[in-house]
Scaffold this active site. Structure first.
Site, mmCIF file in Angstrom:
data_model
loop_
_atom_site.group_PDB
_atom_site.id
_atom_site.type_symbol
_atom_site.label_atom_id
_atom_site.label_comp_id
_atom_site.label_asym_id
_atom_site.label_seq_id
_atom_site.Cartn_x
_atom_site.Cartn_y
_atom_site.Cartn_z
ATOM 1 N N GLU A 315 -6.433 31.597 -8.518
ATOM 2 C CA GLU A 315 -7.563 31.156 -8.347
ATOM 3 C C GLU A 315 -8.728 31.975 -8.936
ATOM 4 O OE1 GLU A 315 -7.678 31.037 -3.845
ATOM 5 O OE2 GLU A 315 -7.161 29.028 -3.967
ATOM 6 N N ARG A 348 1.383 38.610 -3.892
ATOM 7 C CA ARG A 348 1.664 37.475 -3.286
ATOM 8 C C ARG A 348 1.985 36.236 -3.929
ATOM 9 N NH1 ARG A 348 -3.805 35.435 -1.658
ATOM 10 N NH2 ARG A 348 -3.096 34.787 0.233
ATOM 11 N N ASP A 389 -1.452 25.602 1.531
ATOM 12 C CA ASP A 389 -2.340 26.566 1.972
ATOM 13 C C ASP A 389 -3.003 26.662 3.296
ATOM 14 O OD1 ASP A 389 -4.315 28.478 1.766
ATOM 15 O OD2 ASP A 389 -5.820 27.364 0.603
ATOM 16 N N GLU A 411 3.523 35.014 5.223
ATOM 17 C CA GLU A 411 2.022 35.356 5.484
ATOM 18 C C GLU A 411 1.509 34.004 6.375
ATOM 19 O OE1 GLU A 411 -0.147 36.049 2.026
ATOM 20 O OE2 GLU A 411 -2.127 35.152 2.829
ATOM 21 N N GLU A 417 -8.827 28.445 9.382
ATOM 22 C CA GLU A 417 -9.669 27.962 8.238
ATOM 23 C C GLU A 417 -9.748 26.529 8.052
ATOM 24 O OE1 GLU A 417 -8.473 29.485 4.312
ATOM 25 O OE2 GLU A 417 -9.748 27.913 3.246
HETATM 26 C C1 BDP Z 1 -7.255 29.749 0.674
HETATM 27 C C2 BDP Z 1 -8.553 30.235 1.048
HETATM 28 C C3 BDP Z 1 -9.073 31.236 -0.075
HETATM 29 C C4 BDP Z 1 -8.397 32.257 -0.146
HETATM 30 C C5 BDP Z 1 -6.680 31.689 -0.368
HETATM 31 C C6 BDP Z 1 -5.983 32.921 -0.637
HETATM 32 O O1 BDP Z 1 -9.604 29.054 0.993
HETATM 33 O O2 BDP Z 1 -10.476 31.657 0.444
HETATM 34 O O3 BDP Z 1 -8.852 33.144 -1.032
HETATM 35 O O4 BDP Z 1 -6.458 30.955 0.555
HETATM 36 O O5 BDP Z 1 -4.828 32.746 0.240
HETATM 37 O O6 BDP Z 1 -6.698 29.225 2.028
HETATM 38 O O7 BDP Z 1 -5.804 33.816 -1.452
#
Ligand code: BDP
Length: 733
Positions: A315, A348, A389, A411, A417
């Site tokens: 990301e 991670r 996610d 995790e 969210e």
């Molecule tokens: C997602 C979230 C984002 C996080 C990402 C993560 O939308 O804000 O940065 O995971 O875990 O669920 O890095």
């Protein structure tokens, strides 16, 4: 010994187990005290009349941690039983409550508690026994922090009404790192935070220490949480500079006596951003030297610093792949810098490419499995419960079991969210139990994710569980009272992944509301049904990621968005033929990442679990499922079940009107009202959209959607992305 003290355990037991709770409405509470309310337990008056029952507290030894344990017991027992607990030096005629370690106290050493052998460095022993012929209740441990955990455990027993007679408990955590990951930014915003601002008041640190830091640490310690990542995984390297490290050190100082170590996130590019180097290449010696010196500097400020949590090459975050190096080379760079100080790297596995080369849910496995055995001993790989996610439901992550030489840390996301955030009631204990109980078959049947995480399958000594925190500056900490249960459940499961969601919910309900079964039973029933309700009205039958873009609140199955794998349509694959993502060998073949027999089970429509159906298969609208109903009928039925469960939860809560204090009752009631409207929103918007492909009518007996699809597509909710609200929906009666 007085008769009273002899009777203590049975009196306690009788008092705590018997006796109906008063029917008058309790006094208002704002939720600040969480599960540490220490309200008088039923029947405590009888005990109070007899002061001799608890004559004193003997703290064997002295340390900041033992003083905290002492103060907690005094505060707790005064609240729960209404008795003062004066400090004493000896076990008097009337007996005493004795706390300490064998190393710190000859008195505890002389008890020769064999159970301490299995308590380990953080566990505890609770024992009703005799000292010099006099009755004593002992809280013993090998280290002071175990005494603190034991003190909280004793208070929990008293508060939940467990009998103390014949008390003989030995408990040790089954997971070593039990951590909260705070996605808190340095400007005090919280990524995916729905409970106000960050608890860390960076502006006033290090000079001013908010009393709230202590209350936060108490709450964590009461659950056995022993690590806190202070900062967002989308990191900010400024936190590694001297001025910020002083602030970090101040927080670490508050948390230390509670057994909590602090950890930080970092961007992999830190040597460039704050070190003035031209590269962050892990094989560059200048980069290696920079990290070693940075680690030395951190440990000079925080001698018990836990380590780094790193999100790399995901990301948009920088990482070793920017230099053509592997994730192992990246993790090992930091691991080597921390190793001399005893620190760990938590790397991670939430990694997927910007280029969308393949099914997103396959990418972490493809990236990391070849690296098994290549990580240093002080590296853990942190893997989300599912491969996508933090969805309301996903199958377990196929990495569990697939990396025998690498400790995998689980995790979980406590902040909901994708499950209604602060607004909707969803108890996550059931979701987490589902993943912990999942059988990976990595070493044949019974190789559950829990056993892998505990290190029992591959013999890891470094083990961990992390929860993305849901805390903030809201008075009630978590945005709602029921969200507190998820913090609680995470901590309890991290201590013992085998505890069971229902047992934890029951414990929490007793501590949070009342021990009256007329309260506990309906509250626990609501909690146990709540997550499945959310699954049903948001993403039934294995659907995932159907939330609106960006803030992830509310339905948008039609959304196409900017990049395919961030959009609902990528995941639902709705077309004129059917619905769902084909992950069988004819599709993305994600099933092949699971061990047999699971891969075959998931790949076949005859054996795939109904709950994961559309995760693994593209199913024709009219296909008859194993239930005898068509996909279309089954979809409609599940959305409706979600709605019906929320309606039932509202009625159930309304029935508690006279048994829960007005402030907490009203806030939950209002949230449930909104949840009911939003469940309907989800159902109607989703069914309208699916219907635009299936062209099938709703089966008989189901109410039509309130509005046409265009209405839902045009909704722009919310105005405030941090606290999503949708007035058009909420006001619908
Ligand atoms: C997602 C979230 C984002 C996080 C990402 C993560 O939308 O804000 O940065 O995971 O875990 O669920 O890095």
């Amino acid at each position: 010994m007085t008769r009273a003290f002899r009777l203590l355990p049975s009196l306690l037991a009788a008092a705590l187990l018997g006796g109906a709770a008063p029917r008058t409405s309790p006094r208002p509470e704002d939720g600040y005290e969480l599960w540490l309310r220490y309200r008088r337990v039923a029947g405590a008056a009888r005990l109070r009349e007899d002061r001799a029952a608890l004559t004193g507290l003997l703290v064997a030894g002295d340390s900041p941690t033992l003083r905290i344990a002492r103060d907690e017991l005094i505060r707790g027992l005064r609240g729960l039983l209404g008795v003062p607990l004066p400090a004493v030096d000896t076990v008097a005629r009337d007996g005493a409550l004795v706390i300490g370690t064998p190393a710190g106290s000859p008195l505890v050493a002389a008890l020769h508690l064999a159970a301490l052998d299995s308590a380990g460095p953080e566990g505890y022993v609770l024992r009703a026994t005799r000292i010099g012929g006099r009755r004593a209740i002992v809280v013993a441990a090998n280290r002071d922090v175990g005494v603190l955990y034991g003190a909280f455990a004793l208070l929990r027993l008293v508060a939940t009404g467990a009998p103390l007679e014949g008390l003989a408990v030995v408990s040790a955590p089954r997971v070593r790192l039990r951590m909260l990951d705070h996605w808190d930014n340095l400007d005090r915003t919280v990524e995916r935070g729905y409970a106000g601002r960050s608890l860390w008041a960076w502006d006033s640190l290090p000079d001013h220490l908010s009393p709230r830091y202590v209350d936060y640490a108490r709450a964590d310690a009461s659950l056995g949480i022993n690590g806190v990542v202070l900062t967002n995984v989308n990191g900010d390297t400024r936190v590694l500079t001297a001025a910020w490290l002083a602030k970090v050190a101040a927080l670490a100082g508050v948390f230390r006596p509670y057994g909590i170590r602090v950890y930080l996130t970092t961007r992999f590019s830190a040597p460039v951003e704050i070190g003035g180097l031209g590269t962050a290449d892990p094989l560059d010696t200048a980069v290696q030297g920079w990290w070693r010196r940075k680690a030395d500097e951190i440990y000079a400020a925080v001698p018990d610093f836990g380590g780094f949590l790193v999100k790399a090459n995901s990301e948009g975050q920088p990482g070793p792949r920017d230099y053509g190096r592997s994730h192992a080379e990246g993790a090992n760079l930091l691991a080597d810098a921390l190793a001399p100080h005893g620190g760990v790297v938590i790397w991670r596995a939430f990694v997927y490419s910007n280029a969308v080369p393949t099914d997103r849910v396959k990418q972490a496995y493809d990236e990391f499995v070849p690296l098994d055995g290549k990580f240093r001993a002080n590296v853990l790989l942190q893997v989300k419960n599912g491969p996508l996610d933090f969805q309301p439901r996903e199958p377990f992550h196929p990495l569990f079991g697939a990396m025998p030489k690498t400790p995998l840390m689980l995790e979980l996301q406590i902040t909901k969210e994708y499950l209604g955030q602060d607004r909707e009631l969803a108890y996550l204990g059931t979701m987490w139990q589902e993943v912990l109980d999942a059988d990976t078959y990595a070493r044949g049947p019974g190789t559950t994710a829990a056993r892998i995480v505990e290190g029992a399958v591959f013999g890891d000594t470094l083990t961990g569980m992390a929860g993305v925190a849901n805390t903030g500056t809201d008075r009630n900490w978590c945005g709602s009272i029921f969200n507190q249960a998820n913090w609680y459940a995470f901590g309890r499961l991290a201590w013992d992944p085998g505890l069971g969601a229902e047992a934890i919910a029951t414990e929490w309900a007793r501590l949070t509301f009342s021990t009256d079964p007329a309260v506990v039973r309906p509250v626990v029933a609501m909690m146990m049904a709540s997550r499945e309700a959310v699954v049903n009205y948001m993403t039934p039958l294995g659907l995932a990621h159907q939330m609106a873009r960006g803030h992830h609140y509310g339905p948008a199955p039609w959304d196409t968005g900017i990049r395919p794998d961030w959009t609902p349509v990528y995941y639902n694959r709705a077309d004129s033929l059917g619905l769902g993502f084909d992950r069988t060998p004819t599709g993305s073949d994600a099933v092949s990442q699971y061990f047999p027999p699971l891969r075959g089970e998931f790949a076949s429509l005859d054996s795939v679990p109904e709950r994961d159906l559309l995760w693994f298969h593209h199913v024709p609208w009219r296909a008859e499922l194993r239930t005898g109903r068509t996909l279309w009928e089954e979809l409609v039925r599940h959305y409706q079940m979600g709605l019906d469960t929320v309606a039932w939860m509202r009625r159930t809560w309304d029935g508690l009107h006279d048994r829960v204090d007005a402030a907490r009752f009203d806030s939950v009631r209002e949230d449930l009202r909104i949840q009911a409207a939003e469940a309907r929103w989800w159902r109607d918007a989703s069914l309208d959209y699916w219907q635009s492909f299936s062209h099938l009518p709703l089966p008989a007996g189901y109410e039509p959607a309130r509005h046409p699809l265009g209405f839902y597509e045009a909704l722009r909710c919310p105005a405030d992305p941090r606290k999503p609200r949708c007035p058009q929906i909420e006001e619908t009666p």
